[in-house]
Design an enzyme around this catalytic site. Structure first.
Site, PDB file in Angstrom:
ATOM      1  N   TYR A  27      -2.082   6.321   4.098  1.00 56.55           N
ATOM      2  CA  TYR A  27      -3.172   6.201   5.062  1.00 56.55           C
ATOM      3  C   TYR A  27      -2.645   5.589   6.360  1.00 56.55           C
ATOM      4  O   TYR A  27      -2.928   6.092   7.454  1.00 56.55           O
ATOM      5  CB  TYR A  27      -4.310   5.348   4.479  1.00 56.55           C
ATOM      6  CG  TYR A  27      -5.428   5.110   5.457  1.00 56.55           C
ATOM      7  CD1 TYR A  27      -6.288   6.146   5.821  1.00 56.55           C
ATOM      8  CD2 TYR A  27      -5.619   3.862   6.041  1.00 56.55           C
ATOM      9  CE1 TYR A  27      -7.313   5.942   6.743  1.00 56.55           C
ATOM     10  CE2 TYR A  27      -6.639   3.647   6.956  1.00 56.55           C
ATOM     11  CZ  TYR A  27      -7.480   4.689   7.303  1.00 56.55           C
ATOM     12  OH  TYR A  27      -8.489   4.481   8.212  1.00 56.55           O
TER      13      TYR A  27
ATOM     14  N   GLU B 265     -16.343   4.063   6.678  1.00 55.55           N
ATOM     15  CA  GLU B 265     -16.341   2.725   7.288  1.00 55.55           C
ATOM     16  C   GLU B 265     -17.631   1.988   6.945  1.00 55.55           C
ATOM     17  O   GLU B 265     -17.608   0.779   6.694  1.00 55.55           O
ATOM     18  CB  GLU B 265     -16.154   2.807   8.807  1.00 55.55           C
ATOM     19  CG  GLU B 265     -14.791   3.264   9.256  1.00 55.55           C
ATOM     20  CD  GLU B 265     -13.642   2.338   8.871  1.00 55.55           C
ATOM     21  OE1 GLU B 265     -13.887   1.153   8.528  1.00 55.55           O
ATOM     22  OE2 GLU B 265     -12.489   2.799   8.911  1.00 55.55           O
TER      23      GLU B 265
ATOM     24  N   TRP C 104     -10.693  -2.229   2.137  1.00 54.06           N
ATOM     25  CA  TRP C 104     -10.516  -0.820   2.504  1.00 54.06           C
ATOM     26  C   TRP C 104      -9.842  -0.034   1.390  1.00 54.06           C
ATOM     27  O   TRP C 104     -10.160   1.129   1.171  1.00 54.06           O
ATOM     28  CB  TRP C 104      -9.757  -0.712   3.819  1.00 54.06           C
ATOM     29  CG  TRP C 104      -9.551   0.706   4.247  1.00 54.06           C
ATOM     30  CD1 TRP C 104      -8.375   1.362   4.383  1.00 54.06           C
ATOM     31  CD2 TRP C 104     -10.562   1.667   4.569  1.00 54.06           C
ATOM     32  NE1 TRP C 104      -8.583   2.668   4.779  1.00 54.06           N
ATOM     33  CE2 TRP C 104      -9.934   2.872   4.897  1.00 54.06           C
ATOM     34  CE3 TRP C 104     -11.966   1.610   4.619  1.00 54.06           C
ATOM     35  CZ2 TRP C 104     -10.628   4.020   5.263  1.00 54.06           C
ATOM     36  CZ3 TRP C 104     -12.655   2.763   4.981  1.00 54.06           C
ATOM     37  CH2 TRP C 104     -11.985   3.941   5.291  1.00 54.06           C
TER      38      TRP C 104
END
Length: 196
Positions: A26, A48, A56
């Site tokens: 990522y 998000e 995350w």
């Protein structure tokens, strides 16, 4: 040895993600790179929103399940979700089962559909809030990276005026980072060495 035979570049000392292959990928391939396609932008904003209050990496691990549950984040399809879909999503252990976040994602699909109906786009809204970084100096530590900016506050306000939900200034800034509107890789990160 040809270029195609060369071993892949191994980065260490990333600003985040070292030691976790999913997180490394990522970092190396997505975060901070410009995104303009509407489906991809809708996905980034949805993820998000789901990340709010969580790590995350939790959302990254669940990303394939999120894509399956939310019709690959096709905003037209998600805009048509109803009560049965909400119940299905709340029963899906593969995603983050938070009613407010699920309902916000559906509402955001509807808001995006309405925006498209007027000839607008999420791409245009998002990128209109790109900051002027002409004299910006890339920070060396995370303490130099803001969580909220004037631009993210303005973006959140505009998105809310368009009917989007779960898009406060912090979430808006995280989306700006994720979509490359801002590139907040640290100065010490190997992915940006040699760049400003």
């Amino acid at each position: 040895m040809t270029t195609s035979d060369a071993p892949p570049l191994t980065l260490t000392g990333r600003c985040f993600g070292d030691g976790n292959p999913l997180y490394e990928q990522y970092h190396d391939e997505e975060w901070g790179r410009p995104v303009h396609e509407e489906h991809a932008l809708f996905e980034r904003f949805a993820l998000e929103g789901f990340q709010s209050g969580l790590a995350w990496i939790t959302v990254l691990r669940k990303r394939p399940a999120f894509r399956a549950a939310f019709a690959d984040f096709d905003p037209e399809v998600v805009a048509g979700f109803g009560d049965d879909d909400v119940a299905r999503l709340m029963a899906d252990a593969g995603i983050v089962r938070n009613l407010a976040k699920i309902e916000a994602t559906i509402a955001n699909g509807r808001a995006l559909r309405a925006l498209h109906a007027t000839g607008g786009s999420l791409d245009a809204v998002l990128w209109s809030h790109a900051p002027d970084r002409t004299h910006w100096v890339r920070p060396a530590t995370w303490s130099g990276v803001p969580a909220i900016t004037v631009e993210s506050t303005a973006l959140a306000k505009e998105l809310k005026s368009l009917g989007f939900r779960f898009v406060g200034p912090t979430t808006a800034y995280a989306a700006m980072q994720a979509c490359g509107v801002v590139d907040d890789h640290l100065a010490t990160c190997p992915s940006v060495r040699g760049r400003n």
